[in-house]
Design a protein around this motif. Structure first.
Motif, PDB file in Angstrom:
ATOM      1  N   PHE A   1      49.002  36.565  32.999  1.00  0.00           N
ATOM      2  CA  PHE A   1      47.575  36.255  33.128  1.00  0.00           C
ATOM      3  C   PHE A   1      46.881  36.234  31.774  1.00  0.00           C
ATOM      4  O   PHE A   1      47.232  36.985  30.861  1.00  0.00           O
ATOM      5  N   MET A   2      45.853  35.385  31.682  1.00  0.00           N
ATOM      6  CA  MET A   2      45.115  35.215  30.434  1.00  0.00           C
ATOM      7  C   MET A   2      43.932  36.169  30.335  1.00  0.00           C
ATOM      8  O   MET A   2      43.406  36.397  29.248  1.00  0.00           O
ATOM      9  N   GLY A   3      43.481  36.699  31.467  1.00  0.00           N
ATOM     10  CA  GLY A   3      42.302  37.557  31.473  1.00  0.00           C
ATOM     11  C   GLY A   3      42.637  39.024  31.298  1.00  0.00           C
ATOM     12  O   GLY A   3      43.681  39.392  30.754  1.00  0.00           O
ATOM     13  N   GLN A   4      41.748  39.868  31.780  1.00  0.00           N
ATOM     14  CA  GLN A   4      41.912  41.303  31.632  1.00  0.00           C
ATOM     15  C   GLN A   4      42.782  41.878  32.755  1.00  0.00           C
ATOM     16  O   GLN A   4      42.837  41.335  33.858  1.00  0.00           O
ATOM     17  N   ILE A   5      43.415  42.997  32.433  1.00  0.00           N
ATOM     18  CA  ILE A   5      44.254  43.696  33.410  1.00  0.00           C
ATOM     19  C   ILE A   5      43.526  44.969  33.850  1.00  0.00           C
ATOM     20  O   ILE A   5      43.154  45.809  33.021  1.00  0.00           O
ATOM     21  N   HIS A   6      43.317  45.080  35.148  1.00  0.00           N
ATOM     22  CA  HIS A   6      42.600  46.205  35.733  1.00  0.00           C
ATOM     23  C   HIS A   6      43.599  47.095  36.480  1.00  0.00           C
ATOM     24  O   HIS A   6      44.605  46.614  37.007  1.00  0.00           O
TER      25      HIS A   6
END
Length: 503
Positions: A383-388
């Motif tokens: 994934f390119m976004g943030q990891i939660h």
């Protein structure tokens, strides 16, 4: 699920050939006829053997009077149990053994003799459940009649929940006997360290044993990595058949040690991993938002495999699966052609919901430091976004790993919510504070449902959320009570509430 002894023949004590190995016997007649066996006094029936075993909180010998009142004709215990029974002043035959659990497995195997001809045992810290499921999935696709036994219960023609990853010896032998009666000829079993150490698997004849990896877990039981490793090695040292084999991932030092142990037993060996000397080796990896591709080397040829699975750790799970199936005699080209049909294992980096903006939610069983770090590192590659991350730690378990997991969450997740896992008999707030001390940026939300909803609400396009720790579990345990709770279901409900999507 209680094993039924009515359908199996009675056994004469002398036919078991165990008396000569006893440390002591009291009032024992070798001609005693035995109709069944149990380590739980409330399950004892007339002419049953009662195994009075030491437990975590008490000793089973304290329940001997109850077992005798229900008809126990023989009690088997250890030296500690013998002293307890003597203090009860009971007139009952007693056999005392140094390793009564091993005797229990032997007697269980005598009552329930039948075992499927192809039995696979998988041990290690992480990956056991996935490998067992993948082996079973491929077998099913090949048209075999199969089953698996492990953390998610028994799966196949016989579907049953289980209390432990590796069932107790009586239940395990009964299950295998039932499977033979139903025509199941191939079974993959998770061999936990507790199950191996407590002799639950003794009497099982494994054709192939597999080792995934070893990292910190169960220190509340094993105390050290060396003790933990020795428990895992029991599978290869004592339980593989004479003409059997081993499939071992050699990407850590413990894998290399296990290879040396197996070599000393003269088994067939297949090694797997990223290591250059591995027989089945990962050459390269590519990741995307739908899964991954891996390039492998096997038997002098290179293959590219497409997987609808998330997490780079899945590569070694697949290699272990290939090695196991090959050692069982399956055709390599047929296996390779079926790998792209593998489906995620429940609660193992399982995609359970997607927000309208495309952000994905995963449920994963990661409850050890290594598993959590691997999960977070792996998912970021997709994934390119943030990891939660939403996670906690179990109560009445290894306290030392809480600080380590807090540091890992702080280092490898962009947004963290600390919540309750299974607090059991510990104060939930205390557990959370012990983690938060090492992950100060995290939110502290004790209510797991609220934590999941809050975590999902934060997701933006390109982000991903891992709900870690409980995986496939359907309950949450507080004190001595368990309440219905399903991470995957809660994630779906949260997405529906936030995005207005039908379930």
């Amino acid at each position: 699920m209680i094993p039924n002894f009515n359908a199996v023949p009675s056994i004469k004590l002398s036919d078991l050939n165990i008396i000569e190995n006893a440390l002591q016997t009291f009032n024992v007649q070798s001609e005693i006829i035995l109709l069944g066996v149990s380590e739980k006094s409330y399950l004892i029936q007339k002419n049953f053997v009662f195994f009075a075993l030491s437990g975590t909180n008490t000793h089973g010998a304290k329940f001997t009077a109850d077992a005798v009142s229900r008809g126990a004709s023989l009690v088997i215990s250890d030296t500690e149990g013998q002293k307890i029974i003597e203090s009860l002043d009971l007139k009952v035959p007693i056999c005392v053994f140094r390793e009564p659990r091993e005797v229990l497995s032997s007697i269980a195997a005598s009552f329930f003799k039948a075992q499927p001809p192809c039995l696979i045992g998988v041990t290690g810290t992480n990956g056991k459940t996935s490998v067992v499921h993948y082996v079973k999935q491929i077998w099913d696709l090949l048209g075999e009649t199969t089953a698996s036994i492990g953390t998610t219960g028994t799966n196949g023609l016989l579907d049953l929940p289980l209390e432990h990853t590796t069932p107790d010896a009586i239940k395990l032998h009964w299950l295998l006997n039932q499977m033979v009666n139903r025509g199941i000829n191939k079974v993959a079993i998770e061999a936990s360290s507790h199950g191996l150490e407590q002799k639950r698997l003794h009497g099982i004849k494994f054709l192939v044993g597999a080792f995934t990896n070893l990292s910190r877990d169960h220190f509340d039981y094993h105390n050290s990595m060396e003790s933990y490793f020795k428990s895992k090695s029991i599978l290869f040292d004592r339980l593989i058949t004479e003409n059997g084999g081993a499939v071992i991932c050699i990407d850590d030092d413990y894998g290399a040690r296990m290879v040396e142990l197996v070599k000393s037993n003269d088994f067939r060996i297949v090694t797997v991993g990223k290591n250059r000397i591995a027989d089945i080796r990962v050459l390269s990896h590519s990741f995307h938002a739908r899964g991954q591709e891996i390039k492998i080397s096997w038997k002098g040829e290179q293959h590219v495999l497409s997987l609808d699975l998330f997490g780079g750790f899945q590569a070694n799970n697949i290699l272990l699966t290939l090695g196991i199936l090959s050692m069982c005699g399956e055709n390599a080209s047929k296996i390779l052609n079926l790998v792209d049909k593998l489906k995620p294992v429940p609660g193992r980096m399982e995609e359970v919901a997607v927000r309208k903006n495309g952000a994905k939610i995963f449920v994963d069983y990661a409850h050890t430091p290594d598993a959590l770090e691997v999960a977070l590192r792996s998912i970021r590659l997709h994934f390119m976004g943030q990891i939660h991350l939403v996670f906690g730690a179990g109560g009445n378990r290894d306290i030392g790993k809480r600080s380590i997991m807090g540091e890992i969450a702080s280092n490898f997740a962009d947004n963290v919510i600390i919540t309750d896992d299974n607090p059991r008999n510990e104060n939930p707030a205390t557990i959370r504070s012990q983690i938060k001390e090492f992950c100060p940026k995290a939110l502290d939300i004790g209510d797991r449902a609220e934590a999941i909803l809050t975590g999902i609400a934060k997701l933006q396009k390109g982000d991903a959320l891992i709900i870690a720790g409980k995986g496939h579990e359907k309950t949450q345990t507080f004190a001595d009570s368990s309440f219905p709770f399903d991470d995957a279901e809660q994630a779906s409900l949260s997405v529906q509430a936030l995005d207005g999507q039908p379930l």
